[in-house]
Motif scaffolding. Structure first.
Motif, PDB file in Angstrom:
ATOM      1  N   SER A 198      -2.755  -1.237  -5.123  1.00 16.25           N
ATOM      2  CA  SER A 198      -2.808  -1.977  -3.864  1.00 16.25           C
ATOM      3  C   SER A 198      -4.139  -1.774  -3.117  1.00 16.25           C
ATOM      4  N   VAL A 199      -4.612  -0.786  -2.866  1.00 16.83           N
ATOM      5  CA  VAL A 199      -5.708  -0.271  -1.814  1.00 16.83           C
ATOM      6  C   VAL A 199      -6.987  -0.844  -2.973  1.00 16.83           C
ATOM      7  N   LEU A 200      -6.983  -0.727  -4.053  1.00 14.12           N
ATOM      8  CA  LEU A 200      -8.072  -1.321  -5.096  1.00 14.12           C
ATOM      9  C   LEU A 200      -8.219  -2.563  -4.634  1.00 14.12           C
ATOM     10  N   LEU A 201      -7.141  -3.508  -4.757  1.00 12.48           N
ATOM     11  CA  LEU A 201      -7.194  -4.865  -4.739  1.00 12.48           C
ATOM     12  C   LEU A 201      -7.723  -5.262  -3.148  1.00 12.48           C
ATOM     13  N   LEU A 202      -7.349  -4.720  -2.085  1.00  9.79           N
ATOM     14  CA  LEU A 202      -7.539  -4.724  -0.890  1.00  9.79           C
ATOM     15  C   LEU A 202      -9.334  -4.675  -0.729  1.00  9.79           C
ATOM     16  N   ALA A 203      -9.496  -3.254  -1.511  1.00  7.14           N
ATOM     17  CA  ALA A 203     -11.105  -3.099  -1.395  1.00  7.14           C
ATOM     18  C   ALA A 203     -12.011  -4.108  -2.045  1.00  7.14           C
ATOM     19  N   ALA A 204     -11.397  -4.602  -3.303  1.00  6.59           N
ATOM     20  CA  ALA A 204     -12.137  -5.908  -3.789  1.00  6.59           C
ATOM     21  C   ALA A 204     -12.155  -6.990  -3.004  1.00  6.59           C
ATOM     22  N   LEU A 205     -11.055  -7.317  -2.264  1.00  4.29           N
ATOM     23  CA  LEU A 205     -11.129  -8.469  -1.345  1.00  4.29           C
ATOM     24  C   LEU A 205     -12.143  -8.369  -0.183  1.00  4.29           C
ATOM     25  N   VAL A 206     -12.063  -6.950   0.454  1.00  3.41           N
ATOM     26  CA  VAL A 206     -13.050  -6.898   1.548  1.00  3.41           C
ATOM     27  C   VAL A 206     -14.669  -6.886   0.965  1.00  3.41           C
ATOM     28  N   GLY A 207     -14.768  -6.380  -0.222  1.00  4.05           N
ATOM     29  CA  GLY A 207     -16.132  -6.367  -0.922  1.00  4.05           C
ATOM     30  C   GLY A 207     -16.565  -7.800  -1.018  1.00  4.05           C
ATOM     31  N   ALA A 208     -15.639  -8.821  -1.301  1.00  2.99           N
ATOM     32  CA  ALA A 208     -15.986 -10.114  -1.692  1.00  2.99           C
ATOM     33  C   ALA A 208     -16.432 -10.593  -0.394  1.00  2.99           C
ATOM     34  N   ILE A 209     -15.733 -10.463   0.706  1.00  6.16           N
ATOM     35  CA  ILE A 209     -15.938 -11.035   1.938  1.00  6.16           C
ATOM     36  C   ILE A 209     -17.220 -10.409   2.458  1.00  6.16           C
ATOM     37  N   VAL A 210     -17.546  -9.259   2.429  1.00 10.69           N
ATOM     38  CA  VAL A 210     -19.092  -8.712   2.800  1.00 10.69           C
ATOM     39  C   VAL A 210     -20.089  -9.372   1.959  1.00 10.69           C
ATOM     40  N   LEU A 211     -20.112  -9.505   0.696  1.00 13.50           N
ATOM     41  CA  LEU A 211     -20.975 -10.261   0.004  1.00 13.50           C
ATOM     42  C   LEU A 211     -21.087 -11.645   0.082  1.00 13.50           C
ATOM     43  N   SER A 212     -19.991 -12.238   0.664  1.00 12.89           N
ATOM     44  CA  SER A 212     -20.395 -13.691   1.150  1.00 12.89           C
ATOM     45  C   SER A 212     -21.193 -13.523   2.399  1.00 12.89           C
ATOM     46  N   LYS A 213     -20.888 -12.824   3.200  1.00 14.25           N
ATOM     47  CA  LYS A 213     -21.378 -12.746   4.516  1.00 14.25           C
ATOM     48  C   LYS A 213     -23.003 -12.457   4.349  1.00 14.25           C
TER      49      LYS A 213
ATOM     50  N   LEU B 272      10.069   3.316 -11.546  1.00 13.28           N
ATOM     51  CA  LEU B 272       8.630   2.748 -10.965  1.00 13.28           C
ATOM     52  C   LEU B 272       8.407   3.642  -9.735  1.00 13.28           C
ATOM     53  N   PHE B 273       9.519   3.669  -8.775  1.00  9.88           N
ATOM     54  CA  PHE B 273       9.324   4.321  -7.586  1.00  9.88           C
ATOM     55  C   PHE B 273       9.715   5.840  -7.463  1.00  9.88           C
ATOM     56  N   ARG B 274       9.930   6.299  -8.745  1.00  6.52           N
ATOM     57  CA  ARG B 274      10.157   7.696  -8.917  1.00  6.52           C
ATOM     58  C   ARG B 274       8.996   8.457  -9.514  1.00  6.52           C
ATOM     59  N   HIS B 275       8.585   7.665 -10.409  1.00  2.29           N
ATOM     60  CA  HIS B 275       7.168   8.358 -11.275  1.00  2.29           C
ATOM     61  C   HIS B 275       5.795   7.729 -11.104  1.00  2.29           C
ATOM     62  N   TRP B 276       5.858   6.510 -10.647  1.00  2.00           N
ATOM     63  CA  TRP B 276       4.608   5.526 -10.533  1.00  2.00           C
ATOM     64  C   TRP B 276       4.233   5.200  -9.252  1.00  2.00           C
ATOM     65  N   VAL B 277       4.677   5.801  -8.111  1.00  6.40           N
ATOM     66  CA  VAL B 277       4.432   5.578  -6.600  1.00  6.40           C
ATOM     67  C   VAL B 277       3.057   5.601  -6.331  1.00  6.40           C
ATOM     68  N   LEU B 278       2.492   6.607  -6.656  1.00  5.53           N
ATOM     69  CA  LEU B 278       0.936   6.711  -6.365  1.00  5.53           C
ATOM     70  C   LEU B 278       0.060   5.957  -7.148  1.00  5.53           C
ATOM     71  N   PRO B 279       0.095   5.603  -8.510  1.00  9.93           N
ATOM     72  CA  PRO B 279      -0.790   4.635  -8.961  1.00  9.93           C
ATOM     73  C   PRO B 279      -0.468   3.130  -8.626  1.00  9.93           C
ATOM     74  N   PHE B 280       0.748   2.989  -8.117  1.00 10.79           N
ATOM     75  CA  PHE B 280       0.986   1.489  -7.681  1.00 10.79           C
ATOM     76  C   PHE B 280       0.362   1.485  -6.291  1.00 10.79           C
ATOM     77  N   GLU B 281       0.406   2.374  -5.404  1.00 15.67           N
ATOM     78  CA  GLU B 281      -0.305   2.173  -4.069  1.00 15.67           C
ATOM     79  C   GLU B 281      -1.620   2.226  -4.271  1.00 15.67           C
ATOM     80  N   ALA B 282      -2.298   3.035  -5.213  1.00 19.15           N
ATOM     81  CA  ALA B 282      -3.600   2.937  -5.324  1.00 19.15           C
ATOM     82  C   ALA B 282      -4.086   1.682  -5.848  1.00 19.15           C
TER      83      ALA B 282
END
Length: 204
Positions: A163-178, A151-161
């Motif tokens: 994580s960023v996607l999930l964070l963006a989804a959470l921020v988007g949900a907060i913006v929509l609620s406001k 995982l951490f030799r071949h799939w580090v970049l997709p794993f972090e991507a």
């Protein structure tokens, strides 16, 4: 001793073991939960059935002796992704009961896309691993050491991507609620202003 060897030699497709039968039954339950997830009109029920589907996949991993992947499935997908989905439903003030608005009426188009994607995925996996063999004498493929190294030799970049996607989804949900809260406040203010204007007109 001869009877045991004979039983091992005669084992085949028509004489499945208990693990294979359990694998098949859990797979059917998982498939049913996945179908209910995408067909129900209640968003909260869809999230709960998604928990059942992801939990069934974790049980399948356990039956394949991939304990590490099974626990990752439970901790990340069942424990994090589903909780994030429920938070998104709460923050966007999604309806708890039946929601006809969530059904776009494109069920057949969605079914065609799902079948096409599943066929392509199965074809890609079969073609990629057709000549791949697992070393039974080496470490277990689902062990922590092998999985972590891969995982951490071949799939580090997709794993972090992801994580960023999930964070963006959470921020988007907060913006929509406001934004929804601001629109409701504006509508409430306009309604109050119109009511006061009408009352003043009646007094005069």
């Amino acid at each position: 001793m001869l009877a045991v060897q004979h039983a091992q030699n005669t084992h085949g497709f028509l004489s499945p073991t208990g693990v294979e039968i359990a694998f098949l039954l859990v797979g059917l339950v998982t498939l049913g939960a996945a179908l209910v997830t995408v067909t129900t009109k209640q968003l909260v029920h869809a999230a709960l059935w998604l928990v059942v589907a992801l939990g069934g996949i974790a049980v399948e991993y356990l039956l394949l002796t991939a304990e590490f992947i099974a626990w990752v499935q439970v901790l990340i997908y069942v424990g994090s992704v589903v909780v994030l989905l429920l938070f998104g439903l709460m923050l966007t003030k999604a309806p708890i009961g039946r929601s006809p608005d969530s059904d776009s009426g494109n069920r057949w188009v969605a079914l065609a896309v799902a079948v096409t994607a599943a066929t392509a995925l199965v074809w890609v996996v079969v073609d990629a691993f057709r000549t791949t063999w697992i070393e039974l004498d080496g470490p277990a493929q689902g062990s922590t050491a092998v999985t972590g190294e891969f995982l951490f030799r071949h799939w580090v970049l997709p794993f972090e991507a992801l994580s960023v996607l999930l964070l963006a989804a959470l921020v988007g949900a907060i913006v929509l609620s406001k934004r929804t809260s601001a629109d409701e406040n504006e509508n409430g203010t306009e309604t109050e202003t119109e009511t006061e204007t009408e009352n003043e007109g009646e007094r005069h």
